[in-house]
Scaffold this active site. Structure first.
Site, PDB file in Angstrom:
ATOM      1  N   HIS A  99       1.117  -1.253  -0.231  1.00  0.00           N
ATOM      2  CA  HIS A  99       0.498   0.078   0.435  1.00  0.00           C
ATOM      3  C   HIS A  99       0.964   1.838   0.061  1.00  0.00           C
ATOM      4  O   HIS A  99       1.665   0.833   0.700  1.00  0.00           O
ATOM      5  CB  HIS A  99      -0.931   0.148   1.095  1.00  0.00           C
ATOM      6  CG  HIS A  99      -1.976  -0.566   2.119  1.00  0.00           C
ATOM      7  ND1 HIS A  99      -1.246  -2.017   2.138  1.00  0.00           N
ATOM      8  CD2 HIS A  99      -2.995  -0.991   1.066  1.00  0.00           C
ATOM      9  CE1 HIS A  99      -2.158  -3.061   2.525  1.00  0.00           C
ATOM     10  NE2 HIS A  99      -3.356  -2.350   1.800  1.00  0.00           N
ATOM     11  N   ASP A 102       2.346   2.027   2.995  1.00  0.00           N
ATOM     12  CA  ASP A 102       3.507   1.316   3.553  1.00  0.00           C
ATOM     13  C   ASP A 102       4.536   1.166   3.856  1.00  0.00           C
ATOM     14  O   ASP A 102       5.412   1.085   4.468  1.00  0.00           O
ATOM     15  CB  ASP A 102       2.961  -0.523   3.498  1.00  0.00           C
ATOM     16  CG  ASP A 102       1.935  -0.733   3.804  1.00  0.00           C
ATOM     17  OD1 ASP A 102       0.800  -0.576   4.044  1.00  0.00           O
ATOM     18  OD2 ASP A 102       1.344  -1.486   2.460  1.00  0.00           O
ATOM     19  N   HIS A 269     -11.060 -14.564   4.669  1.00  0.00           N
ATOM     20  CA  HIS A 269     -12.009 -13.238   3.277  1.00  0.00           C
ATOM     21  C   HIS A 269     -13.487 -14.248   3.046  1.00  0.00           C
ATOM     22  O   HIS A 269     -14.454 -13.786   3.618  1.00  0.00           O
ATOM     23  CB  HIS A 269     -12.290 -12.477   2.369  1.00  0.00           C
ATOM     24  CG  HIS A 269     -11.080 -11.404   3.163  1.00  0.00           C
ATOM     25  ND1 HIS A 269     -10.270 -10.609   2.222  1.00  0.00           N
ATOM     26  CD2 HIS A 269     -10.372 -11.442   3.792  1.00  0.00           C
ATOM     27  CE1 HIS A 269      -9.756  -9.470   2.767  1.00  0.00           C
ATOM     28  NE2 HIS A 269      -9.433 -10.006   3.694  1.00  0.00           N
ATOM     29  N   ASP A 305     -10.212 -12.048  11.179  1.00  0.00           N
ATOM     30  CA  ASP A 305      -9.599 -11.793  10.086  1.00  0.00           C
ATOM     31  C   ASP A 305      -7.950 -12.201  10.677  1.00  0.00           C
ATOM     32  O   ASP A 305      -7.343 -11.028  10.601  1.00  0.00           O
ATOM     33  CB  ASP A 305      -9.417 -11.105   8.959  1.00  0.00           C
ATOM     34  CG  ASP A 305      -8.702 -11.049   7.299  1.00  0.00           C
ATOM     35  OD1 ASP A 305      -8.019 -11.991   7.142  1.00  0.00           O
ATOM     36  OD2 ASP A 305      -8.681 -10.029   7.132  1.00  0.00           O
TER      37      ASP A 305
END
Ligand code: XLS
Ligand code: NI
Ligand code: NI
Length: 433
Positions: A99, A102, A269, A305
């Site tokens: 990302h 990050d 997910h 998660d």
């Protein structure tokens, strides 16, 4: 060079009999499986966020990891990039993912944040050229900063929509410049906490328009990669609009994007959505939107998660079986969206976790390839659906209800049920995993 991984060598292949925790037992990048190199089948990637940005917190406690690159200066970000590539090389992993937030600290303005991202991307470009490591995908973090607490594209405030659009433009530009194979959108906060304050119709339309703009921009700059949506049913929201593959497909169809956008399916997910991993893959393959995979596993009891490293060979083997049946990856791959447990403090834990995950994928691939070569499952399917291969059955699909009803009466059709042979097939699978 940093000394973070001092004493840890490039991970060797030692074969299934090895008990070395820092050696591959199954992953041999050059080994040919069904005529293709293992590395090219699996296209594995290390993710930046869990391995280098996550501090080891949980809802009850903060940072447990001590990393010399933790901090919000560009100096820290440069050290992080250094260590990241040292890990990619040790693991012989062909790809990484990140990302925007990050890799570089957020600045005082979006322009400053973008400049920080670009400065690190320049370092990436050099390191990628030197090491041969590629970018599987980039993405924008549209969920951590408080400005996104009520969503990004689906926010009630149009200024947040605008900010998110500007952030995605930069992240997509950078992904393109780094030769990224895909660009991912995970709508972490594109959903709602309560319907009492949510205009769902409006929010879905905003999300559709936002995604259309991303696709328009991708085409305008000639980004050759794939745009991927990552379905997730909830968490951190109570309900996320990208609930699962089937929901995303309906959404794409509604906005005419089913030919433009594919899905990035995450193991955990799938479980949160009440599905199996292979169900989500098979659904995406059937609907023509299979793109990539976020490999991990959930704790089956906690309901979160938990992003653990994959360690369940039968689960991974069945998933890869469906991926291979669907033609394998094109631009996608196996991204380890997986993090250490917060007590796993040491550099060696980071390497060892990936070695294990990569080996599980390699072993799953070998099992799936053996299943395909054996052909038993395929033969059972062909037999089960053989009736539909007859000209009469095919013609029926072109006829109509009244004609079919007339034929059923005339020919006195009265179907005899046949066994589904589930246990036989389950036993067959166990010969390979
Ligand atoms: C979170 C998601 C996230 C995406 C990238 O649950 O899996 O890590 O993969 O934004
Ligand atoms: Ni993910
Ligand atoms: Ni996730």
């Amino acid at each position: 060079m940093s000394d973070f991984f001092a004493g840890i060598d490039k991970v060797p292949f030692k074969g299934p009999e090895s008990d070395d925790p820092l050696a591959f037992r199954f992953y041999e990048p050059d080994r040919l499986v069904l005529g293709k190199r293992m590395e090219d089948h699996l296209r594995m990637a290390v993710c930046y966020w869990h391995s280098f940005a996550w501090p080891g917190g949980d809802p009850f406690g903060g940072q447990t990891f001590q990393r010399p690159w933790f901090g919000d200066t560009m100096e820290h970000a440069r050290l992080k990039a250094e260590v990241a590539f040292e890990m990619f090389e040790r693991l012989r992993v062909p790809f990484f993912t990140f990302h925007d937030r990050d890799i570089a600290p957020e600045g005082a303005s979006l322009a400053e944040s973008n400049a920080n991202v670009r400065a690190i991307a320049e370092i990436f470009a050099e390191k990628m050229a030197a090491t041969g490591v590629g970018l599987l995908w980039g993405t924008a973090n549209l969920f951590s900063n408080r400005r996104f607490m009520a969503g990004a594209a689906t926010n009630p405030d149009p200024e947040v929509f605008a900010y998110a659009a500007a952030q995605v433009k930069c992240a997509l530009d950078v992904t393109h410049e780094l030769g990224g194979a895909n660009y991912v959108l995970w709508g972490g906060r594109e959903g709602y906490e309560t319907l009492l304050n949510t205009d769902m119709k409006r929010e879905l339309e905003q999300a559709g328009r936002f995604l259309s703009m991303v696709v328009e921009y991708k085409n305008r700059i000639g980004f050759p990669g794939t745009i991927l949506i990552e379905p997730k049913p909830q968490e951190p929201t109570k309900h996320q609009y990208d609930y699962d593959v089937a929901t995303v497909f309906g959404f794409l169809q509604r906005f005419g994007l089913e030919g433009e956008v594919k899905v990035n399916i995450e193991t955990g997910h799938s479980v949160l959505a009440g599905h199996s991993f292979e169900h989500e893959i098979a659904t995406a393959v059937a609907l023509g939107v299979f793109g990539s995979v976020d490999a991990n596993r959930n704790d089956y009891q906690s309901g979160w998660d938990t992003d653990q490293f994959p360690n369940n060979v039968p689960e991974v083997a069945l998933a890869i079986y469906h991926i291979l049946k669907g033609g394998g990856f094109t631009t996608g791959g196996f991204n380890f969206d997986a993090k250490l447990r917060r007590q796993s403090l040491d550099p060696v834990d980071l390497i060892g976790a990936h070695v294990g995950g990569m080996d599980v994928c390699a072993r799953g691939l070998l099992a799936a390839a053996a299943m395909i070569e054996d052909g038993g499952l395929e033969a059972a399917l062909a037999e089960r659906y053989a009736g539909w291969e007859t000209p009469g059955a095919r013609a029926m699909l072109e006829s109509d209800l009244a004609a079919i009803a007339e034929r059923v009466e005339r020919e006195r059709i009265d179907p005899e049920p046949r066994s589904g042979r589930q246990e036989r097939l389950e036993n067959w699978i166990n010969r390979f995993v």
